[in-house]
Write a protein that holds these residues in place. Structure first.
Motif, short mmCIF file in Angstrom:
data_model
loop_
_atom_site.label_atom_id
_atom_site.label_comp_id
_atom_site.label_asym_id
_atom_site.label_seq_id
_atom_site.Cartn_x
_atom_site.Cartn_y
_atom_site.Cartn_z
N ILE A 188 21.78 -23.26 16.66
CA ILE A 188 21.00 -22.99 17.87
C ILE A 188 20.64 -21.50 18.00
CG2 ILE A 188 20.94 -23.15 20.39
CD1 ILE A 188 22.85 -25.55 20.16
N LEU A 189 21.65 -20.65 18.20
CA LEU A 189 21.38 -19.24 18.45
C LEU A 189 20.78 -18.54 17.22
CD1 LEU A 189 24.57 -18.19 20.46
CD2 LEU A 189 22.27 -18.62 21.34
N ALA A 190 21.35 -18.76 16.06
CA ALA A 190 20.88 -18.08 14.85
C ALA A 190 19.40 -18.38 14.55
CB ALA A 190 21.76 -18.44 13.66
N PRO A 191 18.97 -19.65 14.54
CA PRO A 191 17.55 -19.91 14.26
C PRO A 191 16.60 -19.25 15.25
CG PRO A 191 18.83 -21.92 14.03
CD PRO A 191 19.75 -20.89 14.63
N VAL A 192 16.95 -19.27 16.53
CA VAL A 192 16.06 -18.69 17.54
C VAL A 192 15.90 -17.18 17.33
CG1 VAL A 192 15.76 -18.18 20.00
CG2 VAL A 192 16.53 -20.46 19.27
N PHE A 193 17.02 -16.46 17.25
CA PHE A 193 16.95 -15.01 17.12
C PHE A 193 16.40 -14.59 15.75
CE2 PHE A 193 19.88 -14.90 20.76
CZ PHE A 193 19.32 -13.85 21.48
N GLU A 194 16.79 -15.26 14.69
CA GLU A 194 16.32 -14.88 13.35
C GLU A 194 14.83 -15.11 13.19
OE1 GLU A 194 18.85 -16.94 10.62
OE2 GLU A 194 20.56 -15.59 10.96
N GLU A 195 14.32 -16.19 13.79
CA GLU A 195 12.87 -16.43 13.70
C GLU A 195 12.09 -15.41 14.53
OE1 GLU A 195 11.27 -18.48 11.57
OE2 GLU A 195 13.33 -18.62 10.83
N LEU A 196 12.64 -15.00 15.65
CA LEU A 196 11.98 -13.96 16.44
C LEU A 196 11.99 -12.63 15.69
CD1 LEU A 196 13.37 -14.73 20.02
CD2 LEU A 196 11.04 -15.12 19.18
N LEU A 197 13.13 -12.28 15.09
CA LEU A 197 13.27 -10.99 14.42
C LEU A 197 12.49 -10.90 13.12
CD1 LEU A 197 17.08 -10.40 14.99
CD2 LEU A 197 15.27 -8.90 15.80
N PHE A 198 12.60 -11.93 12.27
CA PHE A 198 12.04 -11.85 10.93
C PHE A 198 10.70 -12.55 10.78
CE2 PHE A 198 16.55 -11.06 10.37
CZ PHE A 198 16.53 -9.95 9.54
N ARG A 199 10.28 -13.29 11.78
CA ARG A 199 8.97 -13.90 11.73
C ARG A 199 8.09 -13.31 12.85
NH1 ARG A 199 11.72 -15.27 7.72
NH2 ARG A 199 13.08 -16.65 8.89
N LYS A 200 8.26 -13.73 14.07
CA LYS A 200 7.32 -13.35 15.13
C LYS A 200 7.19 -11.85 15.33
CE LYS A 200 5.87 -14.09 19.86
NZ LYS A 200 4.47 -14.16 19.39
N PHE A 201 8.28 -11.17 15.66
CA PHE A 201 8.20 -9.75 15.98
C PHE A 201 7.79 -8.92 14.76
CE2 PHE A 201 9.86 -10.98 19.90
CZ PHE A 201 9.90 -9.92 20.77
N LEU A 202 8.25 -9.30 13.58
CA LEU A 202 7.89 -8.57 12.37
C LEU A 202 6.46 -8.86 11.94
CD1 LEU A 202 8.56 -6.83 9.88
CD2 LEU A 202 9.59 -8.87 8.84
N ILE A 203 6.14 -10.14 11.78
CA ILE A 203 4.81 -10.51 11.26
C ILE A 203 3.70 -10.12 12.22
CG2 ILE A 203 3.35 -12.48 10.63
CD1 ILE A 203 5.85 -13.78 9.44
N ASP A 204 3.92 -10.27 13.52
CA ASP A 204 2.90 -9.88 14.50
C ASP A 204 2.49 -8.42 14.33
OD1 ASP A 204 2.86 -12.36 15.62
OD2 ASP A 204 3.82 -11.81 17.51
N ARG A 205 3.40 -7.59 13.83
CA ARG A 205 3.15 -6.15 13.75
C ARG A 205 2.77 -5.66 12.34
NH1 ARG A 205 5.90 -7.86 17.67
NH2 ARG A 205 5.96 -6.81 19.69
N VAL A 206 2.81 -6.54 11.34
CA VAL A 206 2.45 -6.11 9.98
C VAL A 206 1.41 -7.00 9.32
CG1 VAL A 206 4.73 -5.07 9.64
CG2 VAL A 206 4.30 -7.40 8.80
#
Length: 342
Positions: free
Chosen positions: A145-163
């Motif tokens: 639960i917690l790991a998928p949510v935070f890891e997808e935000l950190l390594f997909r959404k927040f990272l990819i949105d900015r690069v």
């Protein structure tokens, strides 16, 4: 001049992500080390494994990950067009996810075994050792639960949105590579890297992080299910000893005593095998759908590595986690090494 400024700006963005993610990890290590030293001073002994894991989960999910998100949130973002995946395509993605994960896991296991012989430590699975010490309730909350949510935000959404504006291929590669390194052990590096790239592609094409969070939840949920079944008392060493010695009576008694857990593991194992085969076939059939779109201002091929990796923050990230992976081959971590100094 404009191109030079663009490269400088993009280097700063990549460097910031590398720096923030590395220093945050250091903060976690320092916090756990201080807690261990305080516990030792008060009780005269080291913290138990369960206490250490419990504190790490609290620090990681309640403090470290939110801080990481806040620190990179201010960076400007690029627009990603929102598209629906559809039920059929999402189901296909589930199967492909299993194929990517387990095929790359096999490669990682083979190389891990080879390196284990070289180091004399045997095949090391640091992640399995940590997870096996988690109480079942904490494992169910943290891993699927917690790991998928935070890891997808950190390594997909927040990272990819900015690069992603610097190139879709570059965004996918850096997302997977950073995700793989962040797991900090050799066995997980391979499947986390390739799985991270696949999830990155899905996010780039749909712009909806919910899809990759759901896929991540399914993968982690299955691994948690296997772990819980193993925790029910199944000792594979004992099972293999019966089979290798030809003690069919002992094997039959063991199976009868653990019938439900063994049946559950068998069903899960059969599902994984079928899902991996179906996913591999779908990857071949749907290979022409894995396409990338050109973006105005994206970095040309010859300068991508220099821009994304050859900057202070990202070099620090790569070197630090490479050292962590090497240490994991000797059954230790940076945290353990630091604590051993005191």
């Amino acid at each position: 001049m404009e191109e030079t400024n663009g490269l400088f700006t993009s280097k700063k963005v990549f460097s910031k992500f590398g720096l923030v993610y590395t220093v945050s990890y250091w903060g976690l290590a320092i916090a756990l080390t201080i807690c261990a030293l305080v516990a030792g001073a008060i009780n005269g002994e080291d913290m138990s494994a369960q206490w250490t894991i419990g504190l790490e989960i609290v620090f990681r999910f309640a403090i470290m990950y939110p801080i990481m998100l806040l620190l990179v949130k201010k960076e400007p973002t690029f627009e990603i067009e929102k598209k629906r995946l559809g039920v059929g395509k999402f189901i296909a993605c589930i199967f492909i996810t299993f194929a990517v994960m387990y095929l790359s896991t096999i490669v990682g296991m083979i190389l891990n075994n080879i390196l284990g012989k070289i180091t004399g430590q045997g095949a090391i699975n640091q992640f399995a050792n940590v997870v096996s010490n988690m109480p079942t309730v904490i494992r169910i909350i943290a891993v699927p639960i917690l790991a998928p949510v935070f890891e997808e935000l950190l390594f997909r959404k927040f990272l990819i949105d900015r690069v992603v504006g610097y190139g879709e291929v570059l965004a996918m590669l850096i997302s997977g590579f950073m995700f793989g390194l962040y797991h900090a052990n050799f066995l997980q590096f391979f499947y986390a890297t390739f799985l991270g790239m696949f999830f990155a592609f899905i996010y780039i094409r749909t712009g909806k992080i919910g899809y990759t969070i759901a896929l991540h939840l399914i993968v982690n949920g299955l691994s948690t299910c296997i772990g819980v079944l193993m925790a029910d008392g199944i000792d594979m060493v004992e099972v293999n000893s019966y089979l290798n010695s030809g003690d069919m009576e002992g094997y039959a008694n063991y199976v009868n005593e653990h019938a439900s857990a063994l049946a559950g593991m068998t069903l899960v194992g059969m599902f994984v095998i079928v899902a991996t085969i179906v996913g591999a076939i779908l990857m071949l059939v749907m290979r022409k759908k894995f396409v990338f779109e050109h973006r105005d201002g994206e970095i040309e091929k010859g300068k991508r590595f220099q821009t994304a990796i050859c900057n202070p923050g990202m070099l620090l990230y790569v070197i630090f986690f490479a050292v962590e992976i090497i240490l994991a081959l000797y059954s230790t971590t940076i945290i353990d090494s630091v604590m051993n100094l005191f």
